[in-house]
Write an enzyme that holds these catalytic residues in place. Sequence first.
Site, short mmCIF file in Angstrom:
data_model
loop_
_atom_site.label_atom_id
_atom_site.label_comp_id
_atom_site.label_asym_id
_atom_site.label_seq_id
_atom_site.Cartn_x
_atom_site.Cartn_y
_atom_site.Cartn_z
N LYS A 86 -5.35 -12.44 -15.32
CA LYS A 86 -6.16 -12.96 -16.42
C LYS A 86 -5.34 -13.02 -17.70
CE LYS A 86 -10.55 -11.60 -16.27
NZ LYS A 86 -11.51 -10.47 -16.34
N ARG A 122 -11.65 -6.63 -21.34
CA ARG A 122 -11.77 -7.24 -20.01
C ARG A 122 -10.71 -6.72 -19.05
NH1 ARG A 122 -11.35 -13.57 -21.05
NH2 ARG A 122 -12.58 -13.60 -19.14
N GLY A 162 -15.09 -9.79 -9.94
CA GLY A 162 -16.26 -8.94 -10.11
C GLY A 162 -16.09 -7.50 -9.66
N MET A 181 -14.07 -5.09 -11.04
CA MET A 181 -13.90 -4.12 -12.10
C MET A 181 -14.73 -4.54 -13.30
SD MET A 181 -10.00 -3.10 -11.62
CE MET A 181 -9.61 -4.81 -11.71
N ARG A 211 -8.09 -19.45 -13.25
CA ARG A 211 -7.36 -18.88 -12.11
C ARG A 211 -7.46 -19.89 -10.98
NH1 ARG A 211 -11.90 -14.30 -11.38
NH2 ARG A 211 -13.60 -15.66 -10.79
N HIS A 266 -9.01 -5.37 29.53
CA HIS A 266 -9.16 -6.51 30.42
C HIS A 266 -9.98 -7.61 29.78
CE1 HIS A 266 -11.16 -8.66 33.73
NE2 HIS A 266 -9.94 -8.64 34.24
N SER A 293 13.04 -15.15 27.04
CA SER A 293 11.76 -15.19 26.35
C SER A 293 11.41 -13.76 25.98
CB SER A 293 10.71 -15.79 27.28
OG SER A 293 9.44 -15.68 26.69
N CYS A 323 7.42 -15.01 23.11
CA CYS A 323 6.05 -15.25 23.54
C CYS A 323 5.31 -13.95 23.27
CB CYS A 323 5.98 -15.64 25.00
SG CYS A 323 6.54 -14.38 26.13
N TYR A 364 12.34 -21.06 19.65
CA TYR A 364 10.91 -21.35 19.67
C TYR A 364 10.06 -20.09 19.56
CZ TYR A 364 10.74 -19.64 24.50
OH TYR A 364 10.80 -18.85 25.61
#
Length: 888
Positions: A21, A91, A100, A102, A335, A451, A764, A832, A852
Amino acid sequence: MRWVYAFTEGNAQMRALLGGKGANLAEMTRAGLPVPPGFTITTEACRAFFQAGRRISDEVRQQIAAALKQLERDKEQVFGSAQQPLLVSVRSGSVTSMPGMMDTILNIGLNDDTVEGLAALTNNPRFAYDCYRRLIQMFGNVVMGIEPIHFERLLQRLKQQLGVQEDREVPADGWKRLIVDYKECIQAKAGRDFPQQVHEQLLLAVEAVFASWHNPRAEVYRRLNGIPDDQGTAVNVQSMVFGNRGDDCGTGVVFTRNPSTGENRLFGEYLINAQGEDVVSGARTPLAIAALRDQWPDIYRQLEQVCRQLEAHYKDMQDIEFTVENGKLYVLQTRSGKRNAQAALTIAVDLVREGTLDKQEALLRIEALHLDQLLHTRLDEDAATDVLAVGLPASPGAAAGIAALDADTAAAWSKEGKRVILVRPETTPEDIHGVLESEGVLTSRGGMTSHAAVVARGMGKPCVCGCEELHIDLEQRCIAVGNRTIAEGEWITLDGASGRVIAGEVPLKEAAMTDELRQMLQWADEVRTLQVFANADNPEDAQIARRFGAQGIGLCRTEHMFFAPERLAVMQRMIMADTPGERAEALKRLLPMQQADFAGMFAAMEGLPVAIRLLDPPLHEFLPKVGELQQKLQQAIGDTDKEALRRMIRKVHELHEANPMLGQRGCRLGIVFPEIYEMQIEAIFCAASDCMDKGIRVLPEIMIPLVGHVSELKALRELVDQTAERVLGAERKRACPYKVGTMIEVPRAALTAGQIAEYADFFSFGTNDLTQLTFGYSRDDAEGKFLTRYIDGKLLPHNPFQVLDTEGVGQLIELAASSGRSVRPSLKTGVCGEHGGDKESIAFCHRAGLDYVSCSPYRIPMAIIAAAQAAIQHQAERLVTAAHKDAS
Ligand code: ADP
Ligand code: MG
Ligand code: MG
């Protein structure tokens, strides 16, 4: 040491010191916008305040006093004077916006004297006493800790006595009476008077705002949003402007674009003759911002101009607070505005098209969370109110259906055309048909890799597991949660992304691939180098993955293909076989099933690589649990049934392992039972051959799991090559460019990657197992027991099963990739496992130079964006480093 900065001294880059702010107020002041003057006390002062045992040091006090003097000069007013009273707001303003959370206090500087002065000066006693009563209430609440309800009751009583409905109908005398009541209330509840000394008011207010950093709702908010606890908040002291001075005054909030659709039109609300929080408090119903155009056309035009200027300046949609005092517009806050997923994409794409952002900046704006929201079926949040319980968010997406307490019931109801949610204490492979037929799965036990969780994720179905508040009563056929009971057959809704279980049927919103998302993905493709593959176990998932932009399949888990009921029975027969002949018989029946699956996958991914992992889990996972078998045995009547059950129990005991995760699984299974792997390899090449016959280009990659020693891979690679030759024949084999590679998921494999690369076309990294084995954690036990403690206690920065541990596991990956490539330069490397769909882990993979990542189909767009973000950031850092080198 500088603890205080005037708004004219700061800027947007000083966010860490001045809070969001404060930094933005300073930035707007510099840009010449109409911001009431003031100053910011830094976040460092807040930290110092806590270090000194909640005390503001003398040095900070002196700097506040000096800044206040300057403010008095600027405003030509005096703090505490009755002739020209200066009033200020105090503030809060943290570094990361915490809307909102604080506290803020308005109208500081009013006391019994100055209020009279303000009344005389403005010739508006009603306004002056309205400000004063607001101050006493806010001060009483924030500084003196008195519940707002006590003040509200007194206000209600006053309005009743006056016979009025709304605050603005209360006359000056009414407010005067209320002020007397409020002061008595403060004296009675806090045991001291509302301070008349204005400098005391100011310091107490600053202290209270600092202290509000540790109020419970702020702490909860920080925990939920991952905001560090030691950041502290800045405090802004700002001269007041008044929206409550009369009917040419007002206050409001405006978004520069619509935060739920992204539409480029002002969106917001305002109130005439009101102050600050009145708009959000809901005390009065505000008007839509469009009405302002007719009411105050001049102000509306100025506001539009401010919005355009701020958007262009910050290059983003803004959420702006404004106040109008006697026909003059003031801006009190800006903001970047919170928005939903669709709006985020629309706004980013529009900003690029309007020339405000470039493509790379737009890509960096996209949050993974937003894509998650877009790409799964989700709840209509407004309707999701009756939350019964919260479990583990095991598989994202939302589903509604009637509760079915066993797989057979679920399957039967689904066949009747009902939508069902399978609810079980936990699931086993025997429940698969129920999972298949359900919209989603809910369990009361089990972790993120139980599972139910794994299967549901594999099938892309929503799942909430380990929801321990549920007591599933299989006798009474109902679910008890706290003091509520849901009978089997009643509607429930699951949100697999948050873990919520909700009573009743909540309306759902479908996943969508929008034009804006397509556009973003195209921009991402222009910059990323990391490829994105999918984890998919069936042709349908492969198709979804391809639609979402997958460049191949990085992991097809063949065990998932055995879970359908008719297949599971054959699989069990194969496992139960006493002789090689019996086993061969069962395998022969499994082969065509697998072949059809693979052919479907190859067709769906035509022209793209498909990595198929040979069987990985220990065999006992395909058999029922001993307890269940024993129960069945007790109920069984026929002798043959009983004998079959006894045999199965014996087999389950035989297969029992003290530590299945470290037992006979992965390639160890393939070494001990080569006929199982051979069947799978044969099925792969038969499928490849079928596809080649149809002119479909196939690129099969056969992946051997859990290799720890090169000899394992060497032996199994031979099996692959021989089987390929046997199935395809020498000539056809040459025409089929298949690859053989291995998962790197055992630390020894990473350490000896140079040897292993001799026999591997690709690595992999199975980062789930690699994490388990590197940490020595079993994931289920860790997540079920100590991991939460570790993360809460900051012993670990993240759950290493969700965010790759780059320091430890990451070293093994880097080592293995580089030593592998030094032996075989063409070695293809990738990750993976769940990390392949995590943003930070993807950034690591990019930097480690992997080829990848592979993740679940629904996470592919997110992974594509994350890969692009990683490339952009990495590139930017390299430019900075190069510039430094040049300079030195
Ligand atoms: P929050 O972070 O809860 O929005 P703020 O500090 O922004 O708290 O202030 C709460 C309300 O008071 C906002 O509507 C704001 O515009 C208003 N407000 C704050 N300071 C002033 C001021 N100096 N003059 C007029 N209104 C103010
Ligand atoms: Mg605000
Ligand atoms: Mg593994």
